[in-house]
Motif scaffolding. Structure first.
Motif, PDB file in Angstrom:
ATOM      1  N   LEU A 174      -3.480  43.699  45.143  1.00  0.00           N
ATOM      2  CA  LEU A 174      -2.547  44.814  45.337  1.00  0.00           C
ATOM      3  C   LEU A 174      -2.150  44.970  46.804  1.00  0.00           C
ATOM      4  O   LEU A 174      -0.977  45.199  47.120  1.00  0.00           O
ATOM      5  N   GLU A 175      -3.103  44.834  47.713  1.00  0.00           N
ATOM      6  CA  GLU A 175      -2.793  44.965  49.138  1.00  0.00           C
ATOM      7  C   GLU A 175      -1.875  43.841  49.607  1.00  0.00           C
ATOM      8  O   GLU A 175      -0.985  44.059  50.444  1.00  0.00           O
ATOM      9  N   THR A 176      -2.065  42.657  49.068  1.00  0.00           N
ATOM     10  CA  THR A 176      -1.226  41.521  49.459  1.00  0.00           C
ATOM     11  C   THR A 176       0.203  41.700  48.959  1.00  0.00           C
ATOM     12  O   THR A 176       1.166  41.419  49.684  1.00  0.00           O
ATOM     13  N   ILE A 177       0.353  42.173  47.734  1.00  0.00           N
ATOM     14  CA  ILE A 177       1.702  42.412  47.197  1.00  0.00           C
ATOM     15  C   ILE A 177       2.411  43.495  48.012  1.00  0.00           C
ATOM     16  O   ILE A 177       3.609  43.382  48.316  1.00  0.00           O
ATOM     17  N   LYS A 178       1.674  44.538  48.382  1.00  0.00           N
ATOM     18  CA  LYS A 178       2.273  45.596  49.213  1.00  0.00           C
ATOM     19  C   LYS A 178       2.708  45.057  50.573  1.00  0.00           C
ATOM     20  O   LYS A 178       3.722  45.488  51.123  1.00  0.00           O
ATOM     21  N   ALA A 179       1.945  44.114  51.102  1.00  0.00           N
ATOM     22  CA  ALA A 179       2.282  43.532  52.403  1.00  0.00           C
ATOM     23  C   ALA A 179       3.499  42.624  52.320  1.00  0.00           C
ATOM     24  O   ALA A 179       4.240  42.487  53.301  1.00  0.00           O
ATOM     25  N   TYR A 180       3.713  41.990  51.149  1.00  0.00           N
ATOM     26  CA  TYR A 180       4.830  41.057  50.970  1.00  0.00           C
ATOM     27  C   TYR A 180       5.572  41.378  49.673  1.00  0.00           C
ATOM     28  O   TYR A 180       5.604  40.569  48.737  1.00  0.00           O
ATOM     29  N   PRO A 181       6.214  42.543  49.564  1.00  0.00           N
ATOM     30  CA  PRO A 181       6.888  42.910  48.309  1.00  0.00           C
ATOM     31  C   PRO A 181       7.998  41.930  47.955  1.00  0.00           C
ATOM     32  O   PRO A 181       8.800  41.552  48.798  1.00  0.00           O
ATOM     33  N   GLY A 182       7.979  41.488  46.706  1.00  0.00           N
ATOM     34  CA  GLY A 182       9.006  40.575  46.219  1.00  0.00           C
ATOM     35  C   GLY A 182       8.835  39.141  46.663  1.00  0.00           C
ATOM     36  O   GLY A 182       9.708  38.304  46.385  1.00  0.00           O
ATOM     37  N   GLU A 183       7.717  38.816  47.326  1.00  0.00           N
ATOM     38  CA  GLU A 183       7.544  37.470  47.873  1.00  0.00           C
ATOM     39  C   GLU A 183       6.367  36.703  47.283  1.00  0.00           C
ATOM     40  O   GLU A 183       6.265  35.492  47.485  1.00  0.00           O
ATOM     41  N   VAL A 184       5.465  37.374  46.590  1.00  0.00           N
ATOM     42  CA  VAL A 184       4.207  36.743  46.175  1.00  0.00           C
ATOM     43  C   VAL A 184       4.295  36.247  44.736  1.00  0.00           C
ATOM     44  O   VAL A 184       4.658  36.988  43.819  1.00  0.00           O
ATOM     45  N   ASP A 185       3.953  34.971  44.542  1.00  0.00           N
ATOM     46  CA  ASP A 185       3.785  34.400  43.213  1.00  0.00           C
ATOM     47  C   ASP A 185       2.296  34.365  42.893  1.00  0.00           C
ATOM     48  O   ASP A 185       1.473  33.986  43.743  1.00  0.00           O
ATOM     49  N   ILE A 186       1.939  34.728  41.675  1.00  0.00           N
ATOM     50  CA  ILE A 186       0.549  34.645  41.228  1.00  0.00           C
ATOM     51  C   ILE A 186       0.431  33.509  40.229  1.00  0.00           C
ATOM     52  O   ILE A 186       1.158  33.468  39.225  1.00  0.00           O
ATOM     53  N   ILE A 187      -0.464  32.574  40.514  1.00  0.00           N
ATOM     54  CA  ILE A 187      -0.761  31.479  39.596  1.00  0.00           C
ATOM     55  C   ILE A 187      -2.084  31.818  38.934  1.00  0.00           C
ATOM     56  O   ILE A 187      -3.143  31.766  39.570  1.00  0.00           O
ATOM     57  N   ALA A 188      -2.037  32.209  37.660  1.00  0.00           N
ATOM     58  CA  ALA A 188      -3.231  32.635  36.922  1.00  0.00           C
ATOM     59  C   ALA A 188      -3.725  31.468  36.075  1.00  0.00           C
ATOM     60  O   ALA A 188      -3.087  31.094  35.096  1.00  0.00           O
ATOM     61  N   LEU A 189      -4.866  30.918  36.471  1.00  0.00           N
ATOM     62  CA  LEU A 189      -5.391  29.720  35.824  1.00  0.00           C
ATOM     63  C   LEU A 189      -6.502  30.016  34.832  1.00  0.00           C
ATOM     64  O   LEU A 189      -7.019  29.106  34.192  1.00  0.00           O
ATOM     65  N   GLY A 190      -6.896  31.272  34.732  1.00  0.00           N
ATOM     66  CA  GLY A 190      -7.968  31.669  33.823  1.00  0.00           C
ATOM     67  C   GLY A 190      -7.554  32.878  33.016  1.00  0.00           C
ATOM     68  O   GLY A 190      -6.360  33.201  32.903  1.00  0.00           O
ATOM     69  N   PRO A 191      -8.515  33.589  32.428  1.00  0.00           N
ATOM     70  CA  PRO A 191      -8.199  34.855  31.778  1.00  0.00           C
ATOM     71  C   PRO A 191      -7.515  35.800  32.760  1.00  0.00           C
ATOM     72  O   PRO A 191      -7.805  35.767  33.965  1.00  0.00           O
ATOM     73  N   VAL A 192      -6.633  36.661  32.263  1.00  0.00           N
ATOM     74  CA  VAL A 192      -5.820  37.488  33.152  1.00  0.00           C
ATOM     75  C   VAL A 192      -6.399  38.897  33.321  1.00  0.00           C
ATOM     76  O   VAL A 192      -5.676  39.857  33.567  1.00  0.00           O
ATOM     77  N   THR A 193      -7.708  39.006  33.247  1.00  0.00           N
ATOM     78  CA  THR A 193      -8.373  40.298  33.361  1.00  0.00           C
ATOM     79  C   THR A 193      -8.075  40.976  34.692  1.00  0.00           C
ATOM     80  O   THR A 193      -7.806  42.188  34.738  1.00  0.00           O
ATOM     81  N   ASN A 194      -8.133  40.216  35.780  1.00  0.00           N
ATOM     82  CA  ASN A 194      -7.841  40.813  37.089  1.00  0.00           C
ATOM     83  C   ASN A 194      -6.440  41.422  37.118  1.00  0.00           C
ATOM     84  O   ASN A 194      -6.230  42.499  37.688  1.00  0.00           O
ATOM     85  N   LEU A 195      -5.486  40.746  36.515  1.00  0.00           N
ATOM     86  CA  LEU A 195      -4.111  41.236  36.533  1.00  0.00           C
ATOM     87  C   LEU A 195      -3.966  42.501  35.694  1.00  0.00           C
ATOM     88  O   LEU A 195      -3.234  43.425  36.067  1.00  0.00           O
ATOM     89  N   ALA A 196      -4.670  42.569  34.567  1.00  0.00           N
ATOM     90  CA  ALA A 196      -4.642  43.787  33.761  1.00  0.00           C
ATOM     91  C   ALA A 196      -5.239  44.958  34.531  1.00  0.00           C
ATOM     92  O   ALA A 196      -4.724  46.088  34.462  1.00  0.00           O
ATOM     93  N   LEU A 197      -6.307  44.724  35.269  1.00  0.00           N
ATOM     94  CA  LEU A 197      -6.924  45.784  36.069  1.00  0.00           C
ATOM     95  C   LEU A 197      -5.988  46.227  37.186  1.00  0.00           C
ATOM     96  O   LEU A 197      -5.940  47.414  37.537  1.00  0.00           O
ATOM     97  N   CYS A 198      -5.230  45.289  37.736  1.00  0.00           N
ATOM     98  CA  CYS A 198      -4.221  45.652  38.742  1.00  0.00           C
ATOM     99  C   CYS A 198      -3.123  46.514  38.120  1.00  0.00           C
ATOM    100  O   CYS A 198      -2.667  47.489  38.728  1.00  0.00           O
ATOM    101  N   LEU A 199      -2.691  46.159  36.916  1.00  0.00           N
ATOM    102  CA  LEU A 199      -1.681  46.947  36.227  1.00  0.00           C
ATOM    103  C   LEU A 199      -2.173  48.366  35.982  1.00  0.00           C
ATOM    104  O   LEU A 199      -1.431  49.343  36.152  1.00  0.00           O
ATOM    105  N   GLU A 200      -3.417  48.455  35.564  1.00  0.00           N
ATOM    106  CA  GLU A 200      -4.000  49.763  35.285  1.00  0.00           C
ATOM    107  C   GLU A 200      -4.073  50.624  36.552  1.00  0.00           C
ATOM    108  O   GLU A 200      -3.817  51.830  36.515  1.00  0.00           O
ATOM    109  N   LYS A 201      -4.365  49.995  37.655  1.00  0.00           N
ATOM    110  CA  LYS A 201      -4.537  50.731  38.915  1.00  0.00           C
ATOM    111  C   LYS A 201      -3.207  51.062  39.583  1.00  0.00           C
ATOM    112  O   LYS A 201      -3.043  52.145  40.159  1.00  0.00           O
ATOM    113  N   ASP A 202      -2.224  50.138  39.518  1.00  0.00           N
ATOM    114  CA  ASP A 202      -0.979  50.355  40.267  1.00  0.00           C
ATOM    115  C   ASP A 202       0.139  49.498  39.686  1.00  0.00           C
ATOM    116  O   ASP A 202       0.483  48.440  40.224  1.00  0.00           O
ATOM    117  N   LEU A 203       0.720  49.974  38.604  1.00  0.00           N
ATOM    118  CA  LEU A 203       1.781  49.227  37.917  1.00  0.00           C
ATOM    119  C   LEU A 203       3.000  49.035  38.816  1.00  0.00           C
ATOM    120  O   LEU A 203       3.613  47.961  38.821  1.00  0.00           O
TER     121      LEU A 203
END
Length: 334
Positions: free
Chosen positions: A116-145
């Motif tokens: 979340l801090e990295t996305i805030k630092a670079y809005p619209g610039e960060v690509d996420i490559i998710a190579l495993g279960p996406v649990t971390n991303l769901a927790l990010c959505l829950e915290k700050d959609l």
């Protein structure tokens, strides 16, 4: 040329390892950090394996420890999830290979805060490559959609339209945490391009024994390391699928991210993931041809140029000269 900013969310895993190697080698990628998640192995193994790979490449990138269990288990207060795929990736998760760890590559923050801090630092610039279960991303959505809506793209290796590998209908990463998958696509998919790199396309790209032998012979120390690492994986595919080689799923997801022209058939469709059934857990329900006019939330490649894919593997991992040598040898055998 501006480098693409990347976060790699990962559960190494042999195929994760090769994908990470490719990302660290590619000059056009600015890997901002690795985040670990439980999946192929427990969180201790996946975090340490990510650290081992960073140490191997003498990288100043760090790995940030993430979710220890699937989303619903975490919400229920359950502890760390046991290993799930050691029979595929070996006791350590990296086959029979043992790599050292430099403790300095372990980040102090947790994965959710780092993302979340990295996305805030670079809005619209960060690509996420998710190579495993996406649990971390769901927790990010829950915290700050709203912050997650500022991700540029997400490329998720997982799922499948017509096949599974953990069950007849479910791929392992999506089976491991189907609730997180459904959250990702339904909450974020309408706002951010999410690519599902599923089994329908990854199984087209078998890394065969000729490819592995070439890596060993022409790829120097890294090629020898990959050859050794892959032996456990090849043995698994021999017994489970009858393949003379292995499907390096996450490597295809990474090469496809770097070179999207590799994909030959891409569908923009609605995707849902089954999370309320025992038999169908992790199954992707995809309106591939948009028959029902449901909201589109996923980009799904269904075929790829496999010759291009393999040539790019050799170029990214070992350099253009080695890739040219590979092309000549393949041509001479055809």
């Amino acid at each position: 040329m501006t480098k693409r900013k990347v976060i790699i969310d990962t559960d190494p895993g042999i195929d994760d390892a090769l994908a990470i190697m490719a990302a660290l080698q590619h000059p056009d990628l600015d890997v901002l950090g690795l985040t670990s998640v439980a999946g192929n192995k427990g969180i201790h193994f996946t975090t340490d394996n990510a650290a081992r790979l960073l140490t191997l490449f003498e990288s100043d990138i760090k790995v940030y420890r993430g979710a220890t269990n699937d989303y619903l288990s975490l919400k229920a207060g359950k502890g760390e999830r046991a290993d799930e795929a050691g029979f595929v990736h070996g006791a350590s998760g990296l086959g029979s290979v043992e790599l050292p760890i430099d403790p300095v590559v372990h980040g102090e923050r947790g994965a959710i805060d780092f993302i979340l801090e990295t996305i805030k630092a670079y809005p619209g610039e960060v690509d996420i490559i998710a190579l495993g279960p996406v649990t971390n991303l769901a927790l990010c959505l829950e915290k700050d959609l709203e912050t997650m809506k500022q991700v540029r793209t997400i490329h998720s290796m997982g799922g499948g339209v017509h096949r599974g590998n953990r069950s007849p209908v479910a791929e392992f990463n999506y089976w491991f945490d189907p609730t997180a998958v459904d959250m990702l696509y339904t909450q974020l998919g309408p706002h951010v391009p999410i690519w599902m790199i599923g089994l329908d396309v990854t199984h087209q790209g078998i890394t065969d024994l000729n490819d592995l032998t070439f890596m060993k012979m022409a790829g120097g120390e890294l090629g020898e390391l990959i050859f050794e690492m892959m032996q456990f994986y090849v043995n698994t595919y021999w017994h489970q699928n009858g393949y003379m080689g292995a499907v390096v799923h996450d490597l295809m997801a990474m090469i496809g991210y770097i070179y999207p022209e590799m994909y030959q058939e891409i569908h923009h469709a609605n995707l849902r993931c089954v999370n309320d059934s025992v038999l169908a857990k992790g199954q992707c329900i995809v309106d591939l041809h948009n028959q029902f006019n449901w909201e589109k939330n996923a980009y799904i490649p269904m075929s790829a140029n496999i010759r291009f894919y393999k040539e790019k593997i050799m170029a990214v991992l070992f350099g253009e000269e080695v890739a040219e040598d590979y092309k000549k040898r393949v041509k001479s055998m055809s």
